[in-house]
Design a protein around this motif. Structure first.
Motif, PDB file in Angstrom:
ATOM      1  N   CYS A 126       2.783  18.876 -17.191  1.00 40.85           N
ATOM      2  CA  CYS A 126       3.668  17.924 -17.870  1.00 40.85           C
ATOM      3  C   CYS A 126       4.732  18.703 -18.628  1.00 40.85           C
ATOM      4  N   PRO A 127       6.022  18.408 -18.402  1.00 39.63           N
ATOM      5  CA  PRO A 127       7.078  19.169 -19.078  1.00 39.63           C
ATOM      6  C   PRO A 127       7.181  18.876 -20.569  1.00 39.63           C
ATOM      7  N   MET A 128       6.520  17.831 -21.022  1.00 44.76           N
ATOM      8  CA  MET A 128       6.639  17.451 -22.425  1.00 44.76           C
ATOM      9  C   MET A 128       5.515  18.003 -23.301  1.00 44.76           C
ATOM     10  N   CYS A 129       4.360  18.303 -22.697  1.00 47.80           N
ATOM     11  CA  CYS A 129       3.251  18.830 -23.498  1.00 47.80           C
ATOM     12  C   CYS A 129       2.724  20.157 -22.975  1.00 47.80           C
ATOM     13  N   ASN A 130       3.263  20.609 -21.839  1.00 51.04           N
ATOM     14  CA  ASN A 130       2.844  21.890 -21.250  1.00 51.04           C
ATOM     15  C   ASN A 130       1.362  21.924 -20.899  1.00 51.04           C
ATOM     16  N   ARG A 131       0.821  20.777 -20.544  1.00 59.59           N
ATOM     17  CA  ARG A 131      -0.584  20.704 -20.140  1.00 59.59           C
ATOM     18  C   ARG A 131      -0.691  19.938 -18.828  1.00 59.59           C
ATOM     19  N   LYS A 132      -1.823  20.087 -18.162  1.00 62.97           N
ATOM     20  CA  LYS A 132      -2.099  19.272 -16.997  1.00 62.97           C
ATOM     21  C   LYS A 132      -2.053  17.820 -17.433  1.00 62.97           C
ATOM     22  N   PRO A 133      -1.237  16.978 -16.776  1.00 58.67           N
ATOM     23  CA  PRO A 133      -1.074  15.605 -17.271  1.00 58.67           C
ATOM     24  C   PRO A 133      -2.350  14.778 -17.185  1.00 58.67           C
ATOM     25  N   THR A 134      -2.605  14.012 -18.228  1.00 59.49           N
ATOM     26  CA  THR A 134      -3.649  12.999 -18.229  1.00 59.49           C
ATOM     27  C   THR A 134      -2.971  11.676 -17.962  1.00 59.49           C
ATOM     28  N   LEU A 135      -3.244  11.081 -16.792  1.00 61.16           N
ATOM     29  CA  LEU A 135      -2.436   9.964 -16.312  1.00 61.16           C
ATOM     30  C   LEU A 135      -2.834   8.632 -16.938  1.00 61.16           C
ATOM     31  N   VAL A 136      -1.789   7.864 -17.268  1.00 57.90           N
ATOM     32  CA  VAL A 136      -1.939   6.505 -17.798  1.00 57.90           C
ATOM     33  C   VAL A 136      -1.042   5.607 -16.961  1.00 57.90           C
ATOM     34  N   GLU A 137      -1.550   4.481 -16.500  1.00 59.36           N
ATOM     35  CA  GLU A 137      -0.762   3.590 -15.640  1.00 59.36           C
ATOM     36  C   GLU A 137       0.491   3.110 -16.364  1.00 59.36           C
ATOM     37  N   GLY A 138       1.584   3.009 -15.588  1.00 66.26           N
ATOM     38  CA  GLY A 138       2.841   2.551 -16.163  1.00 66.26           C
ATOM     39  C   GLY A 138       3.541   1.587 -15.232  1.00 66.26           C
ATOM     40  N   GLU A 139       4.648   1.019 -15.696  1.00 71.54           N
ATOM     41  CA  GLU A 139       5.449   0.093 -14.909  1.00 71.54           C
ATOM     42  C   GLU A 139       6.543   0.850 -14.160  1.00 71.54           C
TER      43      GLU A 139
ATOM     44  N   ASP B 299       0.824  -1.201   0.000  1.00 71.40           N
ATOM     45  CA  ASP B 299       0.000   0.000   0.000  1.00 71.40           C
ATOM     46  C   ASP B 299       0.863   1.258   0.000  1.00 71.40           C
ATOM     47  N   VAL B 300       1.985   1.194   0.753  1.00 69.04           N
ATOM     48  CA  VAL B 300       2.867   2.353   0.856  1.00 69.04           C
ATOM     49  C   VAL B 300       3.590   2.601  -0.471  1.00 69.04           C
ATOM     50  N   LYS B 301       3.937   1.528  -1.181  1.00 70.33           N
ATOM     51  CA  LYS B 301       4.633   1.661  -2.455  1.00 70.33           C
ATOM     52  C   LYS B 301       3.786   2.467  -3.422  1.00 70.33           C
ATOM     53  N   ARG B 302       4.351   3.536  -3.942  1.00 71.48           N
ATOM     54  CA  ARG B 302       3.575   4.455  -4.750  1.00 71.48           C
ATOM     55  C   ARG B 302       3.441   3.969  -6.179  1.00 71.48           C
ATOM     56  N   GLN B 303       2.321   4.293  -6.768  1.00 72.04           N
ATOM     57  CA  GLN B 303       2.082   3.997  -8.170  1.00 72.04           C
ATOM     58  C   GLN B 303       2.490   5.211  -8.986  1.00 72.04           C
ATOM     59  N   PHE B 304       3.301   4.989 -10.018  1.00 69.45           N
ATOM     60  CA  PHE B 304       3.707   6.071 -10.901  1.00 69.45           C
ATOM     61  C   PHE B 304       3.030   5.908 -12.260  1.00 69.45           C
ATOM     62  N   PHE B 305       2.908   7.035 -12.975  1.00 65.71           N
ATOM     63  CA  PHE B 305       2.149   7.072 -14.214  1.00 65.71           C
ATOM     64  C   PHE B 305       2.940   7.792 -15.311  1.00 65.71           C
ATOM     65  N   THR B 306       2.476   7.617 -16.548  1.00 67.71           N
ATOM     66  CA  THR B 306       2.937   8.434 -17.666  1.00 67.71           C
ATOM     67  C   THR B 306       1.828   9.424 -18.003  1.00 67.71           C
ATOM     68  N   CYS B 307       2.149  10.422 -18.802  1.00 65.90           N
ATOM     69  CA  CYS B 307       1.129  11.329 -19.341  1.00 65.90           C
ATOM     70  C   CYS B 307       0.713  10.792 -20.697  1.00 65.90           C
ATOM     71  N   SER B 308      -0.563  10.952 -21.028  1.00 62.78           N
ATOM     72  CA  SER B 308      -1.075  10.413 -22.299  1.00 62.78           C
ATOM     73  C   SER B 308      -0.374  11.029 -23.506  1.00 62.78           C
ATOM     74  N   CYS B 309       0.288  12.183 -23.315  1.00 61.65           N
ATOM     75  CA  CYS B 309       0.984  12.817 -24.440  1.00 61.65           C
ATOM     76  C   CYS B 309       2.173  11.987 -24.918  1.00 61.65           C
ATOM     77  N   PHE B 310       2.566  10.977 -24.141  1.00 62.00           N
ATOM     78  CA  PHE B 310       3.710  10.152 -24.525  1.00 62.00           C
ATOM     79  C   PHE B 310       3.519   9.514 -25.896  1.00 62.00           C
ATOM     80  N   THR B 311       2.280   9.234 -26.268  1.00 59.84           N
ATOM     81  CA  THR B 311       2.034   8.590 -27.567  1.00 59.84           C
ATOM     82  C   THR B 311       1.715   9.589 -28.675  1.00 59.84           C
ATOM     83  N   THR B 312       1.743  10.888 -28.376  1.00 65.24           N
ATOM     84  CA  THR B 312       1.411  11.885 -29.403  1.00 65.24           C
ATOM     85  C   THR B 312       2.476  12.969 -29.573  1.00 65.24           C
ATOM     86  N   ASP B 313       3.204  13.306 -28.504  1.00 62.75           N
ATOM     87  CA  ASP B 313       4.082  14.476 -28.543  1.00 62.75           C
ATOM     88  C   ASP B 313       5.562  14.093 -28.593  1.00 62.75           C
ATOM     89  N   ASN B 314       6.371  15.053 -29.070  1.00 62.33           N
ATOM     90  CA  ASN B 314       7.833  14.912 -29.077  1.00 62.33           C
ATOM     91  C   ASN B 314       8.302  13.650 -29.803  1.00 62.33           C
TER      92      ASN B 314
END
Length: 390
Positions: A356-369, A46-61
């Protein structure tokens, strides 16, 4: 005789009952211990935190290598409206050229969508099949660190630590807020490169570090994260970043992405102008023998390219360059030999959760590893302070 037999029978029965009670108590204690252990495990999970990507990962940069251009791709119509004119100026003029560009984008988007699962699969195969050449390099030890670096860290941990005092111990290069200092001993760099080359020659699966680097190794897949990179970030680098970059999340770096990149005359020779998906970056030159290939720094990413003046910075083996992730930079071509660099992108969820530093928008979170791209669902945040542009 009958009386003695009766007493004996009663004693025997009593002994059996006592043994049974003892076994029951042992079973109860074992059960309680097991439940306690399961509870601790659950709490740890429970203590271990879940980290995410921003949805822009598949569209930006998305980087187009032939044209040295980062693009955003949502659909073909949007892409052509945004980039057709610029691409034509860069030499993309025929229908075939545009088809090649769209194919390159499609392949990269597909790679990014599969990246999390593919990386986890590779890590499992590597763990099961790969035999390290130098197993000890996977575990950070103080003996690997340069004496000067340990002195710097010790100062940062002291009660007298200050930004000014720290800057006097570092070599500040001509690029603003970029600092150079020894990180590793040379013999450790040599052994680490030998280990990386050994892995490269193996049949184990390999993933490339990012869009721009074709040659390199993701260190989390190889098993460096928990025993090397995390303690390096938490115990040795964060004391420095807390003093040098408090305005960029330097005090609250809570995740990272670490990888090595390789430059070779027959492979990648340079790295185009870009900024990192990080709040703070450490770039360490590991070797081997090479000439040229210096880094160059411009301004923060918010400054238009036409208003930017670049500064060249020498990168010496065993030494690291510490800089803000949003500070645009690149690597000039090597002209001989081979060069390996360790890159640690350090991230602060309290900073990037807002923007989000990559899209300059409020991040839209997507679960990641694992650490994913360093975003979390934590609501707690520091007062907003923009990373200083100079």
């Amino acid at each position: 005789m009958r009386r003695k037999a009766t007493v004996y029978t009663k004693q025997k029965k009593k002994t059996k009952q006592q043994k049974k009670k003892k076994r029951n108590r042992q079973l109860v204690l074992l059960l309680l211990f097991t439940l306690s252990k399961l509870s601790v495990m659950k709490n740890n999970q429970d203590v271990k935190r879940q980290f995410f990507t921003c949805s822009c990962f598949t569209t930006d940069n998305i980087f187009l290598h032939k044209y040295k251009l980062h693009v955003r791709f949502v659909c073909e119509q949007q892409f052509m409206l945004d980039y057709e004119s610029l691409l034509r100026k860069l030499g993309c003029v025929t229908e075939r050229h545009f088809t090649e560009v769209l194919d390159e984008i499609s392949q990269e988007v597909d790679r990014r969508r599969r990246q999390s699962a593919a990386s986890a699969e590779r890590a499992v195969v590597i763990t099961d099949t790969y035999q390290p050449l130098h197993p000890h390099v996977y575990h950070l030890q103080e003996s690997y660190l340069a004496p000067k670096f340990k002195e710097i860290v010790e100062f940062c941990r002291s009660g007298d630590a200050s930004e000014q005092g720290l800057r006097e111990l570092l070599e500040e290069v001509t690029a603003p807020r970029v600092y150079r200092f020894p990180v590793f001993e040379r013999n450790f760099c040599e052994e680490l490169v030998e280990e990386l080359e050994h892995f490269e020659r193996s049949s184990a699966p390999k993933g490339r570090p990012n869009t721009m680097n074709h040659y390199g190794i993701l260190l989390n897949e190889l098993g460096f994260d928990d025993t090397f990179i995390t303690p390096l970030r938490e115990q040795y680098l964060r004391p420095l970043t807390s003093l040098l970059y408090p305005d960029c999340g330097g005090r609250c770096l809570d995740s990272h992405k670490a990888f090595v990149v390789k430059y070779d005359m027959k492979e990648d020779m340079d790295l185009s102008y870009h900024y990192d998906n990080a709040e703070v970056t450490l770039n360490v030159s590991l070797g081997k023998d090479f000439t040229e290939g210096n880094l160059y720094f411009g301004d923060m990413r918010q400054v238009p390219l036409g208003e930017t003046e670049c500064t060249e910075v020498e990168h010496r083996v065993t030494e690291g360059l510490l800089h803000r992730g949003q500070h645009t930079h690149g690597a000039l071509p090597i002209v001989s030999g081979q060069r390996w660099n360790l890159i640690v992108w350090m991230r602060a969820s309290q900073e990037r959760n807002r923007l989000c530093p990559m899209c300059n928008r409020k991040p839209t979170l997507v679960e990641g590893e694992g650490f994913a791209d360093g975003f979390t669902t934590d609501s707690a945040a520091l007062p907003y302070v923009s990373c200083v542009l100079t």
